[in-house]
Scaffold this motif. Structure first.
Motif, PDB file in Angstrom:
ATOM      1  N   ALA A 156      81.023 -24.195  54.806  1.00 36.68           N
ATOM      2  CA  ALA A 156      80.775 -24.041  56.160  1.00 36.68           C
ATOM      3  C   ALA A 156      81.819 -23.583  57.121  1.00 36.68           C
ATOM      4  CB  ALA A 156      80.127 -25.203  56.557  1.00 36.68           C
ATOM      5  N   ASN A 157      83.169 -24.254  56.914  1.00 35.61           N
ATOM      6  CA  ASN A 157      84.321 -24.093  57.818  1.00 35.61           C
ATOM      7  C   ASN A 157      84.852 -22.546  57.508  1.00 35.61           C
ATOM      8  OD1 ASN A 157      85.819 -27.284  56.680  1.00 35.61           O
ATOM      9  ND2 ASN A 157      84.475 -26.840  58.295  1.00 35.61           N
ATOM     10  N   ILE A 158      84.751 -22.097  56.208  1.00 37.98           N
ATOM     11  CA  ILE A 158      85.030 -20.757  55.854  1.00 37.98           C
ATOM     12  C   ILE A 158      83.925 -19.763  56.614  1.00 37.98           C
ATOM     13  CG2 ILE A 158      85.572 -19.031  54.404  1.00 37.98           C
ATOM     14  CD1 ILE A 158      86.292 -21.387  52.323  1.00 37.98           C
ATOM     15  N   LEU A 159      82.781 -19.877  56.478  1.00 40.56           N
ATOM     16  CA  LEU A 159      81.701 -19.141  57.058  1.00 40.56           C
ATOM     17  C   LEU A 159      81.836 -19.002  58.508  1.00 40.56           C
ATOM     18  CD1 LEU A 159      78.677 -19.845  54.440  1.00 40.56           C
ATOM     19  CD2 LEU A 159      80.236 -17.764  54.669  1.00 40.56           C
ATOM     20  N   PHE A 160      81.909 -20.337  59.159  1.00 42.12           N
ATOM     21  CA  PHE A 160      82.093 -20.485  60.609  1.00 42.12           C
ATOM     22  C   PHE A 160      83.362 -19.628  61.187  1.00 42.12           C
ATOM     23  CE2 PHE A 160      83.158 -23.338  64.162  1.00 42.12           C
ATOM     24  CZ  PHE A 160      82.376 -22.266  65.233  1.00 42.12           C
ATOM     25  N   ALA A 161      84.349 -19.631  60.277  1.00 44.72           N
ATOM     26  CA  ALA A 161      85.662 -18.705  61.164  1.00 44.72           C
ATOM     27  C   ALA A 161      85.051 -17.199  60.863  1.00 44.72           C
ATOM     28  CB  ALA A 161      86.844 -18.939  60.129  1.00 44.72           C
ATOM     29  N   LYS A 162      84.239 -16.926  59.661  1.00 47.29           N
ATOM     30  CA  LYS A 162      83.974 -15.855  59.283  1.00 47.29           C
ATOM     31  C   LYS A 162      83.100 -15.131  60.292  1.00 47.29           C
ATOM     32  CE  LYS A 162      83.611 -11.686  56.857  1.00 47.29           C
ATOM     33  NZ  LYS A 162      84.640 -10.748  56.502  1.00 47.29           N
ATOM     34  N   GLU A 163      82.210 -15.845  60.718  1.00 47.49           N
ATOM     35  CA  GLU A 163      81.045 -15.349  61.843  1.00 47.49           C
ATOM     36  C   GLU A 163      81.612 -15.325  63.409  1.00 47.49           C
ATOM     37  OE1 GLU A 163      77.270 -14.025  63.068  1.00 47.49           O
ATOM     38  OE2 GLU A 163      78.095 -14.049  61.396  1.00 47.49           O
ATOM     39  N   LEU A 164      82.708 -16.325  63.639  1.00 47.67           N
ATOM     40  CA  LEU A 164      83.271 -16.278  65.003  1.00 47.67           C
ATOM     41  C   LEU A 164      84.102 -14.903  65.007  1.00 47.67           C
ATOM     42  CD1 LEU A 164      84.950 -19.741  65.296  1.00 47.67           C
ATOM     43  CD2 LEU A 164      83.287 -18.725  66.689  1.00 47.67           C
ATOM     44  N   SER A 165      84.672 -14.583  63.833  1.00 46.06           N
ATOM     45  CA  SER A 165      85.417 -13.086  63.751  1.00 46.06           C
ATOM     46  C   SER A 165      84.633 -12.183  64.193  1.00 46.06           C
ATOM     47  CB  SER A 165      86.398 -13.071  62.409  1.00 46.06           C
ATOM     48  OG  SER A 165      87.001 -11.868  62.780  1.00 46.06           O
ATOM     49  N   ASN A 166      83.276 -11.993  63.341  1.00 47.01           N
ATOM     50  CA  ASN A 166      82.216 -11.057  63.258  1.00 47.01           C
ATOM     51  C   ASN A 166      81.894 -10.989  64.816  1.00 47.01           C
ATOM     52  OD1 ASN A 166      82.643 -10.309  60.817  1.00 47.01           O
ATOM     53  ND2 ASN A 166      80.582 -11.617  59.916  1.00 47.01           N
ATOM     54  N   ARG A 167      81.579 -11.995  65.538  1.00 43.76           N
ATOM     55  CA  ARG A 167      81.065 -11.923  66.913  1.00 43.76           C
ATOM     56  C   ARG A 167      81.927 -11.586  67.791  1.00 43.76           C
ATOM     57  NH1 ARG A 167      76.023 -14.943  67.517  1.00 43.76           N
ATOM     58  NH2 ARG A 167      75.088 -15.310  65.466  1.00 43.76           N
ATOM     59  N   TYR A 168      83.348 -12.159  67.922  1.00 45.40           N
ATOM     60  CA  TYR A 168      84.054 -11.984  68.929  1.00 45.40           C
ATOM     61  C   TYR A 168      85.441 -11.591  68.895  1.00 45.40           C
ATOM     62  CZ  TYR A 168      80.673 -15.645  70.487  1.00 45.40           C
ATOM     63  OH  TYR A 168      79.470 -16.294  70.855  1.00 45.40           O
ATOM     64  N   ASN A 169      85.598 -10.573  67.647  1.00 50.97           N
ATOM     65  CA  ASN A 169      86.999 -10.070  67.309  1.00 50.97           C
ATOM     66  C   ASN A 169      87.065  -8.858  68.542  1.00 50.97           C
ATOM     67  OD1 ASN A 169      88.366  -7.706  65.417  1.00 50.97           O
ATOM     68  ND2 ASN A 169      89.209  -9.699  65.795  1.00 50.97           N
ATOM     69  N   LYS A 170      85.904  -8.458  68.760  1.00 55.91           N
ATOM     70  CA  LYS A 170      86.070  -7.113  69.904  1.00 55.91           C
ATOM     71  C   LYS A 170      86.421  -7.763  71.093  1.00 55.91           C
ATOM     72  CE  LYS A 170      82.917  -4.153  67.553  1.00 55.91           C
ATOM     73  NZ  LYS A 170      81.471  -3.470  67.624  1.00 55.91           N
ATOM     74  N   GLU A 171      86.411  -9.115  71.182  1.00 56.11           N
ATOM     75  CA  GLU A 171      86.676  -9.485  72.774  1.00 56.11           C
ATOM     76  C   GLU A 171      88.292 -10.237  72.543  1.00 56.11           C
ATOM     77  OE1 GLU A 171      83.713 -11.821  74.685  1.00 56.11           O
ATOM     78  OE2 GLU A 171      82.175 -11.243  73.397  1.00 56.11           O
ATOM     79  N   GLY A 172      88.799 -10.055  71.334  1.00 54.26           N
ATOM     80  CA  GLY A 172      90.166 -10.458  71.308  1.00 54.26           C
ATOM     81  C   GLY A 172      90.352 -11.650  70.311  1.00 54.26           C
ATOM     82  N   LEU A 173      89.230 -12.342  70.004  1.00 54.58           N
ATOM     83  CA  LEU A 173      89.331 -13.528  69.217  1.00 54.58           C
ATOM     84  C   LEU A 173      89.841 -13.369  67.723  1.00 54.58           C
ATOM     85  CD1 LEU A 173      88.764 -16.689  69.089  1.00 54.58           C
ATOM     86  CD2 LEU A 173      86.628 -15.955  68.113  1.00 54.58           C
ATOM     87  N   LEU A 174      90.796 -14.110  67.268  1.00 52.08           N
ATOM     88  CA  LEU A 174      91.146 -14.161  65.918  1.00 52.08           C
ATOM     89  C   LEU A 174      90.836 -15.311  65.417  1.00 52.08           C
ATOM     90  CD1 LEU A 174      94.861 -12.626  66.588  1.00 52.08           C
ATOM     91  CD2 LEU A 174      92.821 -11.347  65.775  1.00 52.08           C
ATOM     92  N   SER A 175      90.146 -15.319  64.031  1.00 53.77           N
ATOM     93  CA  SER A 175      89.654 -16.348  63.579  1.00 53.77           C
ATOM     94  C   SER A 175      90.022 -16.591  62.060  1.00 53.77           C
ATOM     95  CB  SER A 175      88.135 -16.710  63.721  1.00 53.77           C
ATOM     96  OG  SER A 175      87.743 -17.794  63.316  1.00 53.77           O
ATOM     97  N   TYR A 176      90.374 -17.650  61.366  1.00 55.50           N
ATOM     98  CA  TYR A 176      90.966 -17.841  60.267  1.00 55.50           C
ATOM     99  C   TYR A 176      90.539 -19.213  59.546  1.00 55.50           C
ATOM    100  CZ  TYR A 176      93.899 -14.189  61.815  1.00 55.50           C
ATOM    101  OH  TYR A 176      94.555 -12.936  62.428  1.00 55.50           O
ATOM    102  N   SER A 177      90.359 -19.132  58.131  1.00 54.96           N
ATOM    103  CA  SER A 177      90.083 -20.532  57.277  1.00 54.96           C
ATOM    104  C   SER A 177      91.288 -20.598  56.512  1.00 54.96           C
ATOM    105  CB  SER A 177      88.594 -20.544  56.860  1.00 54.96           C
ATOM    106  OG  SER A 177      88.498 -19.489  55.853  1.00 54.96           O
ATOM    107  N   LEU A 178      91.357 -21.917  55.857  1.00 55.63           N
ATOM    108  CA  LEU A 178      92.451 -21.807  54.854  1.00 55.63           C
ATOM    109  C   LEU A 178      92.250 -23.278  54.095  1.00 55.63           C
ATOM    110  CD1 LEU A 178      94.630 -24.313  55.799  1.00 55.63           C
ATOM    111  CD2 LEU A 178      94.638 -22.867  57.739  1.00 55.63           C
TER     112      LEU A 178
END
Length: 325
Positions: A195-217
């Motif tokens: 879930a942590n990984i998928l959440f980071a992925k979806e955050l990037s999908n939704r908000y990368n165009k607004e400048g957000l960078l999101s990662y999991s590790l």
């Protein structure tokens, strides 16, 4: 710069190399008990010019201890405690309201806090404990402070996951393990880390165009109080089965993930995910050994359809919808 990082890179080394990108940042880290990855992350970025560090956790005494230890080394560090119990959505909402009332927004959020392979319990809101604490609490908190984060330049969100996501995908038809009737602590932990990984992925999908960078590790195998429920010798001496009944402790898995790291080596990947400018174009991806590592992550954990489906399920469970693309 990140090309020079690897398994043995320490948080000290990574933060020193990235100090120009740490300087002036306001950073919030969850799970900051002294001796853990969150506290180590806070310690090294305090040395390298972070403007303010908010240390979030359930215990005021524990946070005070971490603050005192960091100030012994960096007396000028600007450290603030934030009381938040991720297993209680009321507490999460109160903490988010406090953060949103700060005079300046957060630049970097590091969702580090977790429970690992615990006996079955339910959160204050009735969720299975590991999915509630490790995903639903951070999901709600992140979304509540995200609008203000998006007012900053290239904000980052880092979700500390685990190689144990290999144990289990999201059990969409039964994420609560039938209210504990078919509970398995490792599958529950694996689900929460997926879930942590998928959440980071979806955050990037939704908000990368607004400048957000999101990662999991995956930080590596590190001895911290996160393993308080684990008998490592016992666990590693018998088959550990994934959701399909396969023995997860194959030669490949043990070779890639099971070697022990020091606390400093474990926290280095968080530092890279939070501050390295050379991974900007790879938002939404997974890091291991201080590098983007697509081979270290299961395909179901980066699947866009799964990421969107989890987002919708999470909204239903926390009882609040957030902006969609």
């Amino acid at each position: 710069m990140s090309d020079s990082f690897g398994f043995h890179t320490t948080a000290e080394e990574a933060s020193a190399a990235l100090s120009v990108h740490i300087e002036g940042k306001i950073v919030l880290i969850t799970g900051c008990t002294w001796g853990g990855l969150g506290a180590e992350t806070a310690r090294v970025i305090a040395k390298n010019g972070a403007k303010r560090i908010i240390l979030a956790g359930r215990s005021k005494n524990s946070l005070n201890e971490t603050i005192e230890k960091i100030k012994e080394e960096t007396s000028s560090a600007n450290l603030v405690s934030l009381i938040m119990n991720l297993a209680d959505l009321k507490s999460v909402r109160q903490a988010a309201a406090e953060v949103n009332a700060y005079d300046e927004p957060i630049n970097v959020l590091i969702n580090n806090a977790a429970v690992m392979a615990s006996p079955y319990f339910i959160t204050d809101d009735g969720f299975e404990g590991q999915i509630g604490t490790n995903h639903l609490g951070p999901f709600l908190f992140t979304n509540l402070i995200l609008p203000r984060m998006l007012t900053t330049k290239e904000p980052r969100i880092v979700n500390v996951s685990s190689s144990v996501h290999h144990f289990a995908p999201i059990f969409f038809t039964d994420p609560q393990f039938s209210n504990g009737e078919n509970y398995n602590e490792w599958l529950a932990y694996g689900q929460s880390k997926t879930a942590n990984i998928l959440f980071a992925k979806e955050l990037s999908n939704r908000y990368n165009k607004e400048g957000l960078l999101s990662y999991s590790l995956h930080p590596g195998s590190v001895s911290t109080n996160l393993q308080r429920y684990i008998d490592r010798e016992k666990n590693m001496s018998k088959p550990m089965l994934d959701y399909e009944g396969n023995n997860i402790l194959t030669e490949y898995w043990v070779k890639k993930f099971a070697f022990r790291k020091t606390l400093g080596e474990g926290a280095s990947t968080t530092i890279v995910a939070a501050f390295d400018p050379f991974i900007k174009s790879q938002s939404g991806l997974f890091l291991h050994n201080a590098q983007i590592d697509s081979d270290a992550v299961k395909s179901y954990a980066l699947d866009n359809a799964n990421a969107k489906k989890l987002w919708v399920l999470s909204e239903e469970l926390v009882g609040e919808k957030f902006d969609s693309v």
